[in-house]
Design a protein around this motif. Structure first.
Motif, PDB file in Angstrom:
ATOM      1  N   VAL A   8       0.843  -1.205   0.000  1.00 26.64           N
ATOM      2  CA  VAL A   8       0.000   0.000   0.000  1.00 26.64           C
ATOM      3  C   VAL A   8       0.873   1.247   0.000  1.00 26.64           C
ATOM      4  O   VAL A   8       0.592   2.221  -0.715  1.00 26.64           O
ATOM      5  N   MET A   9       1.964   1.242   0.757  1.00 31.93           N
ATOM      6  CA  MET A   9       2.856   2.412   0.768  1.00 31.93           C
ATOM      7  C   MET A   9       3.548   2.578  -0.585  1.00 31.93           C
ATOM      8  O   MET A   9       3.715   3.703  -1.071  1.00 31.93           O
ATOM      9  N   LEU A  10       3.949   1.487  -1.214  1.00 29.36           N
ATOM     10  CA  LEU A  10       4.546   1.586  -2.545  1.00 29.36           C
ATOM     11  C   LEU A  10       3.534   2.136  -3.549  1.00 29.36           C
ATOM     12  O   LEU A  10       3.864   2.979  -4.392  1.00 29.36           O
ATOM     13  N   TRP A  11       2.299   1.685  -3.467  1.00 24.39           N
ATOM     14  CA  TRP A  11       1.251   2.196  -4.346  1.00 24.39           C
ATOM     15  C   TRP A  11       1.004   3.679  -4.092  1.00 24.39           C
ATOM     16  O   TRP A  11       0.812   4.456  -5.029  1.00 24.39           O
ATOM     17  N   LEU A  12       1.056   4.069  -2.847  1.00 19.26           N
ATOM     18  CA  LEU A  12       0.858   5.471  -2.489  1.00 19.26           C
ATOM     19  C   LEU A  12       1.981   6.346  -3.065  1.00 19.26           C
ATOM     20  O   LEU A  12       1.723   7.438  -3.580  1.00 19.26           O
ATOM     21  N   VAL A  13       3.217   5.875  -3.011  1.00 23.69           N
ATOM     22  CA  VAL A  13       4.339   6.618  -3.591  1.00 23.69           C
ATOM     23  C   VAL A  13       4.150   6.752  -5.104  1.00 23.69           C
ATOM     24  O   VAL A  13       4.371   7.818  -5.685  1.00 23.69           O
ATOM     25  N   MET A  14       3.718   5.691  -5.754  1.00 20.89           N
ATOM     26  CA  MET A  14       3.493   5.763  -7.201  1.00 20.89           C
ATOM     27  C   MET A  14       2.354   6.715  -7.542  1.00 20.89           C
ATOM     28  O   MET A  14       2.393   7.398  -8.568  1.00 20.89           O
ATOM     29  N   LEU A  26       9.452   2.689  -9.503  1.00 18.82           N
ATOM     30  CA  LEU A  26       8.369   1.813  -9.051  1.00 18.82           C
ATOM     31  C   LEU A  26       7.362   1.575 -10.172  1.00 18.82           C
ATOM     32  O   LEU A  26       6.877   0.459 -10.347  1.00 18.82           O
ATOM     33  N   TRP A  27       7.021   2.637 -10.915  1.00 12.72           N
ATOM     34  CA  TRP A  27       6.069   2.503 -12.014  1.00 12.72           C
ATOM     35  C   TRP A  27       6.615   1.534 -13.077  1.00 12.72           C
ATOM     36  O   TRP A  27       5.903   0.679 -13.579  1.00 12.72           O
ATOM     37  N   ARG A  28       7.901   1.699 -13.374  1.00  6.52           N
ATOM     38  CA  ARG A  28       8.536   0.831 -14.373  1.00  6.52           C
ATOM     39  C   ARG A  28       8.526  -0.631 -13.889  1.00  6.52           C
ATOM     40  O   ARG A  28       8.207  -1.537 -14.651  1.00  6.52           O
ATOM     41  N   GLY A  29       8.884  -0.864 -12.631  1.00  5.45           N
ATOM     42  CA  GLY A  29       8.974  -2.224 -12.111  1.00  5.45           C
ATOM     43  C   GLY A  29       7.643  -2.888 -11.842  1.00  5.45           C
ATOM     44  O   GLY A  29       7.510  -4.102 -12.025  1.00  5.45           O
TER      45      GLY A  29
END
Length: 151
Positions: A8-14, A26-29
């Motif tokens: 969820v935190m990774l999605w929030l950063v993206m 993150l978007w690329r990976g």
């Protein structure tokens, strides 16, 4: 729970900071690379997967509990066989293309040689005559050969 919180935190950063280097990475990976991978899946891949699943289900149905142990031991080797068959079929197709291209070129070369040969064979030839002997051998070994004379 920790895994869900991390995702969820990774999605929030993206979502919040997509233009930062971390957001782009993150978007690329997590978005672009999986999308490219899934975009390469063809009907053949789906058919092969369905065939493998049907085979596994059939073996489990026939053998029962032992099939799970058997399949778990054989799965790495089975996957390597699938890869080998796939690579071999690609090599066969490549060799077929090379052989067809070569045979077309060789056929054209033979056609040119045949046409040149036909031109040589059809060319009118000069008529050769036998050389006429102008001297006769002497009957006697002591005499010199004489020229033939008309009577």
């Amino acid at each position: 729970m920790k895994m869900v919180a991390t995702l969820v935190m990774l999605w929030l950063v993206m979502a919040v900071a997509p233009e930062t280097p971390v957001g782009r990475a993150l978007w690329r990976g997590f978005v672009e690379m999986p999308a490219q991978f899934l975009n390469r899946i063809t009907r053949g891949h789906v058919l092969l997967t369905a065939l493998l699943v049907a085979t596994v289900v059939g073996v489990v149905w026939l053998i029962g509990e032992e099939a799970v142990r058997l399949l778990s031991m054989a799965s790495p080797e089975a996957l390597s066989w699938l890869v080998m068959v796939d690579a071999a079929s690609l090599l066969d197709v490549a060799m077929g293309v090379v052989l067809v291209a070569t045979s077309v070129r060789i056929g054209a070369a033979w056609a040119r040689v045949g046409a040149a040969w036909r031109r040589v064979v059809r060319r009118p030839r000069a008529v050769r005559t036998r050389p006429v002997r102008t001297e006769r051998a002497a009957d006697n070994d002591d005499e010199e050969p004489r020229r033939a004379m008309a009577a």
